[in-house]
Design an enzyme around this catalytic site. Structure first.
Site, short mmCIF file in Angstrom:
data_model
loop_
_atom_site.label_atom_id
_atom_site.label_comp_id
_atom_site.label_asym_id
_atom_site.label_seq_id
_atom_site.Cartn_x
_atom_site.Cartn_y
_atom_site.Cartn_z
CB VAL A 180 -0.94 0.02 1.23
CG1 VAL A 180 -1.77 1.29 1.27
CG2 VAL A 180 -1.84 -1.22 1.23
CB CYS A 181 1.44 3.86 -2.41
SG CYS A 181 2.22 5.47 -2.64
#
Length: 159
Positions: A94-95
């Site tokens: 996840v960014c």
């Protein structure tokens, strides 16, 4: 993870807090250790059932991996490899700002999960992690929504 130390203590505290008040609609994964929460090694799987919108019907698994240095070092949060989202790398990571430069040891798992939930609902095109997902989001919303609906079918509700 070792039997003691700050990471184990912090995770135990957060587990208690989770039982009392976890962000809806998140649920912990079934594959936990004896405590029913922390997966081996050093991880937690939660699932996020979605209702409403293009994500409806999906039950999306997220795994959080912790090091011995947690909470000084942030956890790594991952969806399955190939998860289709503007802010999820192809490897599933996840960014999200609070999982990067904005990390502070005071950030709780509850805050992380709420941040991920918000990211599902409101992708951040200013910080894309996937080229195809970003291009469709920016230039072909109809196709983007179609792909999101297809993905929701890949992760059906377990209920």
């Amino acid at each position: 993870m070792a039997s003691g130390g700050p990471a184990r203590g912090r995770l135990a505290e957060e587990r208690k807090a989770w039982r009392k008040n976890h962000p809806p609609p998140w649920v912990r994964g079934e594959a936990g250790d004896a405590a029913g929460w922390v997966r081996q090694p050093h991880g937690l799987e939660v699932r996020h059932p979605r209702q409403g919108g293009h994500w409806e019907g999906g039950y999306f698994p997220v795994t959080l991996h912790f090091t011995e240095d947690y909470p000084s070092n942030l956890p790594i949060c991952r969806f399955p490899t190939g998860f289709f989202h503007v802010n999820v790398y192809d490897c599933g990571e996840v960014c999200l700002s609070i999982l990067g430069d904005a990390w502070k040891p005071s950030i709780t798992m509850r805050q992380i999960l709420i941040g991920i939930q918000d990211l599902l609902d409101n992708p951040n095109p200013a910080s894309p992690a996937q080229d195809l997902s970003y291009e469709l989001f920016a230039k072909n919303m109809t196709e983007y929504k179609k792909r999101v609906r297809q993905q929701a079918k890949r992760y059906p509700s377990l209920v």
